[in-house]
Design an enzyme around this catalytic site. Structure first.
Site, short mmCIF file in Angstrom:
data_model
loop_
_atom_site.label_atom_id
_atom_site.label_comp_id
_atom_site.label_asym_id
_atom_site.label_seq_id
_atom_site.Cartn_x
_atom_site.Cartn_y
_atom_site.Cartn_z
N SER A 31 0.82 -1.22 0.00
CA SER A 31 0.00 0.00 0.00
C SER A 31 0.84 1.26 0.00
O SER A 31 1.67 1.44 0.89
CB SER A 31 -0.83 0.11 1.28
OG SER A 31 -1.77 -0.88 1.36
N HIS A 62 -4.46 0.35 -4.79
CA HIS A 62 -3.71 -0.86 -5.12
C HIS A 62 -3.93 -1.13 -6.61
O HIS A 62 -4.82 -1.89 -6.98
CB HIS A 62 -4.21 -2.08 -4.34
CG HIS A 62 -3.97 -2.00 -2.88
ND1 HIS A 62 -3.60 -3.08 -2.13
CD2 HIS A 62 -4.03 -0.97 -2.02
CE1 HIS A 62 -3.46 -2.72 -0.87
NE2 HIS A 62 -3.73 -1.43 -0.78
N HIS A 84 -5.29 -9.50 -0.98
CA HIS A 84 -5.40 -9.65 0.47
C HIS A 84 -6.53 -10.61 0.83
O HIS A 84 -7.56 -10.64 0.16
CB HIS A 84 -5.71 -8.29 1.13
CG HIS A 84 -4.69 -7.25 0.90
ND1 HIS A 84 -4.70 -6.44 -0.22
CD2 HIS A 84 -3.62 -6.86 1.63
CE1 HIS A 84 -3.68 -5.60 -0.15
NE2 HIS A 84 -3.00 -5.84 0.96
N TYR A 86 -8.53 -10.20 3.23
CA TYR A 86 -9.76 -9.48 3.61
C TYR A 86 -10.61 -9.09 2.40
O TYR A 86 -11.79 -8.75 2.54
CB TYR A 86 -9.44 -8.23 4.45
CG TYR A 86 -8.62 -7.16 3.75
CD1 TYR A 86 -9.16 -6.35 2.77
CD2 TYR A 86 -7.29 -6.98 4.09
CE1 TYR A 86 -8.40 -5.39 2.13
CE2 TYR A 86 -6.52 -6.01 3.46
CZ TYR A 86 -7.08 -5.22 2.48
OH TYR A 86 -6.31 -4.29 1.86
N GLU A 87 -10.00 -9.15 1.20
CA GLU A 87 -10.80 -8.84 0.01
C GLU A 87 -11.74 -9.99 -0.35
O GLU A 87 -12.59 -9.84 -1.22
CB GLU A 87 -9.87 -8.56 -1.17
CG GLU A 87 -9.07 -7.28 -1.02
CD GLU A 87 -8.09 -7.09 -2.16
OE1 GLU A 87 -8.52 -6.57 -3.21
OE2 GLU A 87 -6.92 -7.46 -2.01
N ALA A 114 2.70 -1.80 4.36
CA ALA A 114 2.47 -0.75 5.36
C ALA A 114 1.98 -1.46 6.61
O ALA A 114 1.21 -2.42 6.52
CB ALA A 114 1.40 0.20 4.85
N MET A 211 -1.84 -6.68 7.38
CA MET A 211 -2.86 -7.59 6.86
C MET A 211 -2.36 -8.37 5.64
O MET A 211 -3.16 -8.79 4.81
CB MET A 211 -4.11 -6.79 6.48
CG MET A 211 -4.62 -5.87 7.58
SD MET A 211 -5.97 -4.83 6.99
CE MET A 211 -6.09 -3.63 8.32
N SER A 212 -1.06 -8.53 5.52
CA SER A 212 -0.55 -9.15 4.28
C SER A 212 0.76 -9.88 4.53
O SER A 212 1.09 -10.24 5.64
CB SER A 212 -0.33 -8.04 3.24
OG SER A 212 0.74 -7.20 3.62
N ASN A 235 1.78 4.06 11.32
CA ASN A 235 1.07 4.59 12.49
C ASN A 235 1.58 3.84 13.72
O ASN A 235 1.94 2.66 13.63
CB ASN A 235 -0.45 4.40 12.32
CG ASN A 235 -0.85 3.00 11.91
OD1 ASN A 235 -0.44 2.50 10.85
ND2 ASN A 235 -1.61 2.33 12.74
N HIS A 247 -7.05 4.74 6.22
CA HIS A 247 -6.32 4.26 5.04
C HIS A 247 -5.55 5.42 4.38
O HIS A 247 -4.44 5.25 3.90
CB HIS A 247 -7.30 3.61 4.07
CG HIS A 247 -6.66 2.95 2.90
ND1 HIS A 247 -5.66 2.00 3.01
CD2 HIS A 247 -6.87 3.10 1.56
CE1 HIS A 247 -5.28 1.59 1.80
NE2 HIS A 247 -6.00 2.25 0.91
N1 HPA Z 1 -2.95 -2.39 11.46
C1 HPA Z 1 -3.06 -3.24 10.43
N2 HPA Z 1 -2.61 -2.97 9.22
C2 HPA Z 1 -2.04 -1.78 9.01
C3 HPA Z 1 -1.90 -0.83 10.04
C4 HPA Z 1 -2.39 -1.16 11.33
O1 HPA Z 1 -2.30 -0.38 12.30
N3 HPA Z 1 -1.26 0.25 9.51
C5 HPA Z 1 -1.04 -0.04 8.21
N4 HPA Z 1 -1.50 -1.27 7.90
#
Ligand code: HPA
Length: 271
Positions: A31, A62, A84, A86-87, A114, A211-212, A235, A247
């Site tokens: 991402s 993406h 992903h 989650y998709e 990310a 998540m990946s 973050n 996002h």
């Molecule tokens: N959690 C999960 N996935 C992420 C995060 C997060 O805080 N930041 C960027 N991708």
């Protein structure tokens, strides 16, 4: 032959004429990290939707493109946008491109993502070399019939290549960028974590959560590829407790870290 093996072979056969055995290295861009693709002198590129059996990426930001060309002196095949869990894809779909890379002769995989920092020593914008991972995803990519010659019970004691990590450290020192070393935990998303979940993952031993990546790394290792992974810490919730993770924020921070990541990947692949 199983449908899975047939599909891998068909997709590899579709891509092979352009690649002609020249792609020893593949890169998966996470991402907000797709711009490395613009440093590639493109020989051929394909929209995912035009590649037989490839799933199609559905997330904003993406862009779904497979790119083959030269990064500096080296041929690479790069995924701009990944799939992903989650998709809604199965883990076989998420990792299908990595199977195809294996069939095309790729021996080293670079991955980026990310991630949220669970280690409160980290700051947003930090780059973290993934030294190990925790697989907290609900489905395993190797579940089901084993695809030989990969082992049924693959070793994961050294999923991330030590030599590549040392090389990254040396290059980072040379260009004056700071690299963290840490453990990446993958969970399914698509929700970002609650404060309690971030704390739990920290107690588990994770430095970052996303998540990946873990499924692709497992499937690369199953095929004997060397793997190097980087998380861009977008973050650090423990430092901004009251604030939402969005996002847009994740992509903005990733975009700002991208130049450092590109330089690092470029030099690692070329030296
Ligand atoms: N959690 C999960 N996935 C992420 C995060 C997060 O805080 N930041 C960027 N991708």
């Amino acid at each position: 032959m199983s449908d899975e093996i047939n599909e891998i072979k068909e997709t590899a056969a579709f891509l092979a004429p352009a690649i002609a055995g020249r792609a020893g290295t593949a890169i998966i861009l996470g991402s907000g990290l797709g711009n490395l693709a613009s440093d590639i002198r493109v020989e051929k590129e394909w929209q995912y939707k035009d590649i037989p059996h490839f799933p199609v990426s559905t997330v904003e930001g993406h862009e779904g493109k497979l790119i083959f060309g030269r990064l500096g002196d080296k041929y690479v095949i790069a995924m701009k946008g990944r799939f992903h869990y989650y998709e809604g894809y199965s883990m076989k779909q998420v990792t299908f491109p990595v199977r195809v890379f294996g069939a095309l002769g790729v021996r080293t995989l670079y991955v980026s993502n990310a991630a949220g920092g669970t280690n409160s020593d980290y700051d947003a914008g930090d780059l973290m070399v993934i030294t190990d991972h925790i697989n907290f995803l609900p489905e395993h990519p190797l579940r089901g019939r084993n695809l030989e010659p990969g082992p049924r019970f693959p070793d994961m004691s050294c999923a991330y290549d030590r030599e590549l990590i040392s090389k990254a450290d040396a290059i980072a020192a040379d260009i004056g960028i700071t690299l963290r070393h840490g453990v990446y935990l993958a969970n399914s998303g698509p929700t970002y974590e609650t404060p309690a979940e971030y704390r739990m993952y920290r107690l588990f031993g994770a430095d970052a959560v996303g998540m990946s990546t873990v499924p692709e790394v497992i499937v690369a290792r199953h095929q004997g590829m060397r793997v190097f992974g980087i998380s861009v810490i977008t973050n650090v919730p423990a430092k901004s407790a009251a604030k939402l993770t969005t996002h847009t924020e994740v992509e903005d921070v990733a975009n700002r870290a991208e130049k450092r990541l590109c330089t690092l990947f470029y030099r690692m692949i070329n030296e």
